[in-house]
Design a protein around this motif. Structure first.
Motif, mmCIF file in Angstrom:
data_model
loop_
_atom_site.group_PDB
_atom_site.id
_atom_site.type_symbol
_atom_site.label_atom_id
_atom_site.label_comp_id
_atom_site.label_asym_id
_atom_site.label_seq_id
_atom_site.Cartn_x
_atom_site.Cartn_y
_atom_site.Cartn_z
ATOM 1 N N ASN A 56 -16.783 0.789 11.630
ATOM 2 C CA ASN A 56 -16.838 0.329 10.171
ATOM 3 C C ASN A 56 -17.884 -0.315 9.206
ATOM 4 O OD1 ASN A 56 -14.127 1.248 8.831
ATOM 5 N ND2 ASN A 56 -12.515 -0.149 10.794
ATOM 6 N N LYS A 57 -18.136 -0.420 8.487
ATOM 7 C CA LYS A 57 -19.499 -0.945 8.469
ATOM 8 C C LYS A 57 -18.816 -2.116 6.809
ATOM 9 C CE LYS A 57 -24.389 -1.288 7.679
ATOM 10 N NZ LYS A 57 -23.486 -1.869 6.646
ATOM 11 N N GLY A 58 -19.153 -3.704 7.022
ATOM 12 C CA GLY A 58 -18.605 -4.054 5.010
ATOM 13 C C GLY A 58 -20.306 -4.055 3.981
ATOM 14 N N ASN A 59 -19.963 -4.614 2.777
ATOM 15 C CA ASN A 59 -20.981 -4.541 2.342
ATOM 16 C C ASN A 59 -22.165 -5.538 2.195
ATOM 17 O OD1 ASN A 59 -19.494 -1.977 0.768
ATOM 18 N ND2 ASN A 59 -17.938 -3.465 0.293
ATOM 19 N N PHE A 60 -22.749 -5.058 3.779
ATOM 20 C CA PHE A 60 -23.985 -6.137 3.425
ATOM 21 C C PHE A 60 -25.467 -5.654 3.558
ATOM 22 C CE2 PHE A 60 -22.487 -10.513 4.961
ATOM 23 C CZ PHE A 60 -20.509 -10.137 4.536
ATOM 24 N N PRO A 61 -26.543 -6.210 3.203
ATOM 25 C CA PRO A 61 -27.370 -4.957 3.534
ATOM 26 C C PRO A 61 -28.116 -4.227 4.393
ATOM 27 C CG PRO A 61 -27.492 -8.157 3.071
ATOM 28 C CD PRO A 61 -26.447 -7.798 2.966
ATOM 29 N N GLY A 62 -28.650 -4.111 5.043
ATOM 30 C CA GLY A 62 -29.721 -3.110 6.157
ATOM 31 C C GLY A 62 -29.927 -4.647 7.041
ATOM 32 N N ARG A 63 -30.273 -6.230 6.588
ATOM 33 C CA ARG A 63 -31.127 -6.665 7.032
ATOM 34 C C ARG A 63 -29.816 -7.185 8.545
ATOM 35 N NH1 ARG A 63 -31.192 -11.717 5.313
ATOM 36 N NH2 ARG A 63 -29.923 -11.314 3.702
ATOM 37 N N PHE A 64 -28.627 -7.210 8.566
ATOM 38 C CA PHE A 64 -27.304 -7.138 9.171
ATOM 39 C C PHE A 64 -27.009 -6.337 9.750
ATOM 40 C CE2 PHE A 64 -26.159 -10.965 7.753
ATOM 41 C CZ PHE A 64 -26.668 -11.463 6.103
ATOM 42 N N SER A 65 -27.590 -6.263 11.430
ATOM 43 C CA SER A 65 -27.206 -5.487 11.972
ATOM 44 C C SER A 65 -26.364 -5.591 13.693
ATOM 45 C CB SER A 65 -28.871 -4.481 12.439
ATOM 46 O OG SER A 65 -29.852 -5.216 13.046
ATOM 47 N N GLY A 66 -25.876 -4.511 14.440
ATOM 48 C CA GLY A 66 -25.017 -4.943 15.206
ATOM 49 C C GLY A 66 -25.385 -4.044 16.330
ATOM 50 N N ARG A 67 -24.844 -4.371 17.573
ATOM 51 C CA ARG A 67 -24.520 -3.012 18.923
ATOM 52 C C ARG A 67 -23.770 -3.733 19.389
ATOM 53 N NH1 ARG A 67 -30.390 -3.206 22.280
ATOM 54 N NH2 ARG A 67 -30.152 -5.624 22.787
ATOM 55 N N GLN A 68 -23.091 -2.824 20.240
ATOM 56 C CA GLN A 68 -22.311 -3.257 21.360
ATOM 57 C C GLN A 68 -22.557 -2.175 22.526
ATOM 58 O OE1 GLN A 68 -17.821 -1.480 21.222
ATOM 59 N NE2 GLN A 68 -17.605 -3.074 22.250
ATOM 60 N N PHE A 69 -22.641 -3.187 23.985
ATOM 61 C CA PHE A 69 -22.897 -2.643 25.234
ATOM 62 C C PHE A 69 -21.915 -2.382 25.857
ATOM 63 C CE2 PHE A 69 -27.163 -3.957 24.422
ATOM 64 C CZ PHE A 69 -26.677 -5.470 23.564
#
Lengths: 116, 111
Positions: A56-69
């Motif tokens: 899922n992704k919210g309404n934030f600009p692409g400057r915000f990113s994540g990952r999961q290991f």
């Protein structure tokens, strides 16, 4: 059972820099969600990861990113920091991610990010 | 889209009963949750309602009316330690089950 651990607890960064925040979920939990909390805005959903995939992704600009290991630990990254990014960033873990009533999310203490 | 509305602040005295209302709009509704957050702390889960009716857990109860898209959290025998922010959150199946939070209600309990 250890709770959700977020590191660091506090961070001060300069505009334009980037930052990486870390979240270790409760052992056995496969879903990790990230929220931004600012006064007057409540908890704004950033994204959710489940089994290393962004679900899922919210309404934030692409400057915000994540990952999961593979061990379910998650990181979120904010690039080109702006003053408005100053907030408490909260991570929440749950066994399955809130599908069909398994909705209890366990939150970490958060990372307080200040951008100057 | 989704939206939740709850009062921004409520004040009550120790020993009293207080009700925090939450109305929601969402396209796909699984259930309504309540979280408590003390200043500077992590939100903690209080209750969850998927079906209409009242759920009771000690001094706290939560109610849901799906037909009215409305719920409330009832806190009884208020204690000073109940001073905190309270958030309602909906679980939206059209959004992959993610939790959408309201703006929060700041409860102040006075002696």
């Amino acid at each position: 059972k250890a709770g959700v651990t977020q590191t660091p607890r506090y961070l001060i960064k300069t505009r334009g820099q980037q930052v990486t925040l870390s979240c270790s979920p409760i052992s056995g939990h496969r879903s990790v969600s990230w929220y931004q909390q600012t006064p007057g805005q409540g908890l704004q959903f950033l994204f959710e990861y489940f089994s290393e995939t962004q679900r899922n992704k919210g309404n934030f600009p692409g400057r915000f990113s994540g990952r999961q290991f593979s061990n379910s630990r998650s990181e979120m990254n904010v690039s080109t920091l702006e003053l408005g990014d100053s907030a408490l960033y909260l991570c929440a873990s749950s066994p399955t991610g809130g599908r069909r009533g398994t909705t209890e999310a366990f939150f970490g203490q958060g990372t307080r990010l200040t951008v100057v | 889209g989704q939206s939740l509305e709850q009062p921004s602040e409520v004040t009550a005295v120790e020993g009293a009963i207080v009700q925090i209302n939450c109305t929601y709009q969402t396209s796909g509704f699984y259930g309504l949750s309540w979280y408590q957050q003390h200043d500077g702390g992590a939100p903690t889960f209080l209750s969850y309602n998927a079906l209409d009716g009242l759920e009771e857990t000690g001094r706290f109860s939560s109610f849901l009316s799906r037909s009215d898209s409305y719920g409330y959290l009832l806190l009884q025998e208020l204690q000073m330690k109940d001073s905190a922010s309270y958030f309602c959150a909906v679980e939206d199946y059209n959004q992959g089950g993610k939790l959408i939070f309201g703006q929060g209600t700041e409860l102040s309990v006075k002696p």
